[in-house]
Design a protein around this motif. Sequence first.
Motif, PDB file in Angstrom:
ATOM      1  N   CYS A 112     -26.790  16.490 -11.625  1.00  0.00           N
ATOM      2  CA  CYS A 112     -27.412  17.134 -10.466  1.00  0.00           C
ATOM      3  C   CYS A 112     -28.533  18.025 -10.974  1.00  0.00           C
ATOM      4  O   CYS A 112     -28.372  18.744 -11.962  1.00  0.00           O
ATOM      5  N   ILE A 113     -29.655  17.979 -10.297  1.00  0.00           N
ATOM      6  CA  ILE A 113     -30.821  18.779 -10.668  1.00  0.00           C
ATOM      7  C   ILE A 113     -31.214  19.592  -9.435  1.00  0.00           C
ATOM      8  O   ILE A 113     -31.231  19.061  -8.315  1.00  0.00           O
ATOM      9  N   ALA A 114     -31.546  20.850  -9.627  1.00  0.00           N
ATOM     10  CA  ALA A 114     -32.013  21.665  -8.503  1.00  0.00           C
ATOM     11  C   ALA A 114     -33.280  21.040  -7.920  1.00  0.00           C
ATOM     12  O   ALA A 114     -34.147  20.563  -8.657  1.00  0.00           O
ATOM     13  N   ALA A 115     -33.383  21.051  -6.607  1.00  0.00           N
ATOM     14  CA  ALA A 115     -34.531  20.427  -5.939  1.00  0.00           C
ATOM     15  C   ALA A 115     -35.840  21.071  -6.368  1.00  0.00           C
ATOM     16  O   ALA A 115     -36.854  20.382  -6.515  1.00  0.00           O
ATOM     17  N   ALA A 116     -35.835  22.372  -6.611  1.00  0.00           N
ATOM     18  CA  ALA A 116     -37.063  23.049  -7.044  1.00  0.00           C
ATOM     19  C   ALA A 116     -37.528  22.544  -8.402  1.00  0.00           C
ATOM     20  O   ALA A 116     -38.725  22.420  -8.656  1.00  0.00           O
ATOM     21  N   VAL A 117     -36.579  22.219  -9.289  1.00  0.00           N
ATOM     22  CA  VAL A 117     -36.933  21.696 -10.610  1.00  0.00           C
ATOM     23  C   VAL A 117     -37.454  20.259 -10.489  1.00  0.00           C
ATOM     24  O   VAL A 117     -38.441  19.883 -11.122  1.00  0.00           O
ATOM     25  N   ALA A 118     -36.801  19.456  -9.654  1.00  0.00           N
ATOM     26  CA  ALA A 118     -37.208  18.059  -9.485  1.00  0.00           C
ATOM     27  C   ALA A 118     -38.505  17.935  -8.700  1.00  0.00           C
ATOM     28  O   ALA A 118     -39.187  16.911  -8.776  1.00  0.00           O
ATOM     29  N   ALA A 119     -38.868  18.972  -7.948  1.00  0.00           N
ATOM     30  CA  ALA A 119     -40.067  18.896  -7.119  1.00  0.00           C
ATOM     31  C   ALA A 119     -41.345  18.876  -7.941  1.00  0.00           C
ATOM     32  O   ALA A 119     -42.340  18.277  -7.524  1.00  0.00           O
ATOM     33  N   GLY A 120     -41.336  19.513  -9.107  1.00  0.00           N
ATOM     34  CA  GLY A 120     -42.545  19.565  -9.941  1.00  0.00           C
ATOM     35  C   GLY A 120     -43.111  18.196 -10.265  1.00  0.00           C
ATOM     36  O   GLY A 120     -44.277  17.905  -9.951  1.00  0.00           O
ATOM     37  N   PRO A 121     -42.307  17.294 -10.877  1.00  0.00           N
ATOM     38  CA  PRO A 121     -42.830  15.947 -11.147  1.00  0.00           C
ATOM     39  C   PRO A 121     -43.174  15.165  -9.877  1.00  0.00           C
ATOM     40  O   PRO A 121     -44.135  14.391  -9.861  1.00  0.00           O
ATOM     41  N   ALA A 122     -42.416  15.399  -8.803  1.00  0.00           N
ATOM     42  CA  ALA A 122     -42.707  14.690  -7.552  1.00  0.00           C
ATOM     43  C   ALA A 122     -44.049  15.126  -6.979  1.00  0.00           C
ATOM     44  O   ALA A 122     -44.845  14.289  -6.533  1.00  0.00           O
ATOM     45  N   ILE A 123     -44.321  16.433  -7.008  1.00  0.00           N
ATOM     46  CA  ILE A 123     -45.608  16.948  -6.510  1.00  0.00           C
ATOM     47  C   ILE A 123     -46.755  16.411  -7.353  1.00  0.00           C
ATOM     48  O   ILE A 123     -47.796  16.002  -6.822  1.00  0.00           O
ATOM     49  N   ALA A 124     -46.567  16.376  -8.674  1.00  0.00           N
ATOM     50  CA  ALA A 124     -47.608  15.831  -9.553  1.00  0.00           C
ATOM     51  C   ALA A 124     -47.874  14.362  -9.226  1.00  0.00           C
ATOM     52  O   ALA A 124     -49.028  13.911  -9.201  1.00  0.00           O
ATOM     53  N   GLY A 125     -46.813  13.608  -8.959  1.00  0.00           N
ATOM     54  CA  GLY A 125     -46.971  12.200  -8.580  1.00  0.00           C
ATOM     55  C   GLY A 125     -47.706  12.041  -7.267  1.00  0.00           C
ATOM     56  O   GLY A 125     -48.559  11.161  -7.112  1.00  0.00           O
ATOM     57  N   TRP A 126     -47.388  12.897  -6.295  1.00  0.00           N
ATOM     58  CA  TRP A 126     -48.083  12.835  -5.002  1.00  0.00           C
ATOM     59  C   TRP A 126     -49.556  13.172  -5.165  1.00  0.00           C
ATOM     60  O   TRP A 126     -50.406  12.534  -4.551  1.00  0.00           O
ATOM     61  N   GLU A 127     -49.872  14.196  -5.969  1.00  0.00           N
ATOM     62  CA  GLU A 127     -51.277  14.567  -6.177  1.00  0.00           C
ATOM     63  C   GLU A 127     -52.051  13.420  -6.827  1.00  0.00           C
ATOM     64  O   GLU A 127     -53.196  13.152  -6.484  1.00  0.00           O
ATOM     65  N   GLU A 128     -51.413  12.741  -7.761  1.00  0.00           N
ATOM     66  CA  GLU A 128     -52.059  11.602  -8.425  1.00  0.00           C
ATOM     67  C   GLU A 128     -52.329  10.471  -7.427  1.00  0.00           C
ATOM     68  O   GLU A 128     -53.400   9.873  -7.434  1.00  0.00           O
ATOM     69  N   ARG A 129     -51.365  10.203  -6.564  1.00  0.00           N
ATOM     70  CA  ARG A 129     -51.545   9.146  -5.571  1.00  0.00           C
ATOM     71  C   ARG A 129     -52.621   9.515  -4.556  1.00  0.00           C
ATOM     72  O   ARG A 129     -53.419   8.675  -4.149  1.00  0.00           O
ATOM     73  N   ILE A 130     -52.649  10.779  -4.138  1.00  0.00           N
ATOM     74  CA  ILE A 130     -53.673  11.220  -3.194  1.00  0.00           C
ATOM     75  C   ILE A 130     -55.059  11.100  -3.814  1.00  0.00           C
ATOM     76  O   ILE A 130     -56.012  10.660  -3.166  1.00  0.00           O
ATOM     77  N   ALA A 131     -55.184  11.461  -5.101  1.00  0.00           N
ATOM     78  CA  ALA A 131     -56.484  11.381  -5.782  1.00  0.00           C
ATOM     79  C   ALA A 131     -56.951   9.932  -5.940  1.00  0.00           C
ATOM     80  O   ALA A 131     -58.147   9.660  -5.960  1.00  0.00           O
ATOM     81  N   SER A 132     -56.010   8.985  -6.034  1.00  0.00           N
ATOM     82  CA  SER A 132     -56.393   7.580  -6.233  1.00  0.00           C
ATOM     83  C   SER A 132     -56.859   6.908  -4.947  1.00  0.00           C
ATOM     84  O   SER A 132     -57.451   5.840  -4.988  1.00  0.00           O
ATOM     85  N   VAL A 133     -56.595   7.525  -3.798  1.00  0.00           N
ATOM     86  CA  VAL A 133     -56.997   6.951  -2.517  1.00  0.00           C
ATOM     87  C   VAL A 133     -58.245   7.679  -2.037  1.00  0.00           C
ATOM     88  O   VAL A 133     -58.211   8.870  -1.758  1.00  0.00           O
ATOM     89  N   THR A 134     -59.342   6.961  -1.953  1.00  0.00           N
ATOM     90  CA  THR A 134     -60.610   7.600  -1.604  1.00  0.00           C
ATOM     91  C   THR A 134     -60.782   7.787  -0.104  1.00  0.00           C
ATOM     92  O   THR A 134     -61.521   8.651   0.325  1.00  0.00           O
TER      93      THR A 134
END
Length: 193
Positions: A112-134
Amino acid sequence: MNNKKNLSRGPHALLWALMLGGIGFAAGFFGPIALNPEANQGPLLGIFITGPAGALAGYLLGAALRFLPIANVHRWQSLLVASIAMGLDTLSFCLPDPKLLGYVIEAQPQKCIAAAVAAGPAIAGWEERIASVTWAQARAGWRQDVERMLQAEPGVVVEMHVVRRNGVYEQRKPWNRGALDAHGWETANTAQS
């Protein structure tokens, strides 16, 4: 008297083609609209498949029956039976398949991982996906909203090893609409959060 003369001759191959082609088209065009409205390309079944296939099959059956030594009355009866079979067969293709609602899983928790800890990589992934869509822009302040929600409602992310799963389906045919059905266990052996 003219009607008896037509019955004594038997149906022509072109009548077979018109009957089976017309029934195949009508059942293939209107059947999906009535029986499976979620099918986005349903009427194309009648236009491109069952209409032309019915016309071809009808012409071939009509031509073949001209050479068989059977009474003309039986040829008319054969046309009626073939027309009914064409309509029912086409409508059977229009019936909706079961809809997957989800899975019942058998899993072993790994950690089990705290949601706040797991959110960091998820947010980074979302930012990367948003940047790839023009063509799309992210909603202003979405990252701050995620952090605020995590503080207001903390949770955990459970990592587990899924051993097997069983699909639960909703039946959608007219005679069993709404009934739930499980299709049986299948081995999964996957990691899932």
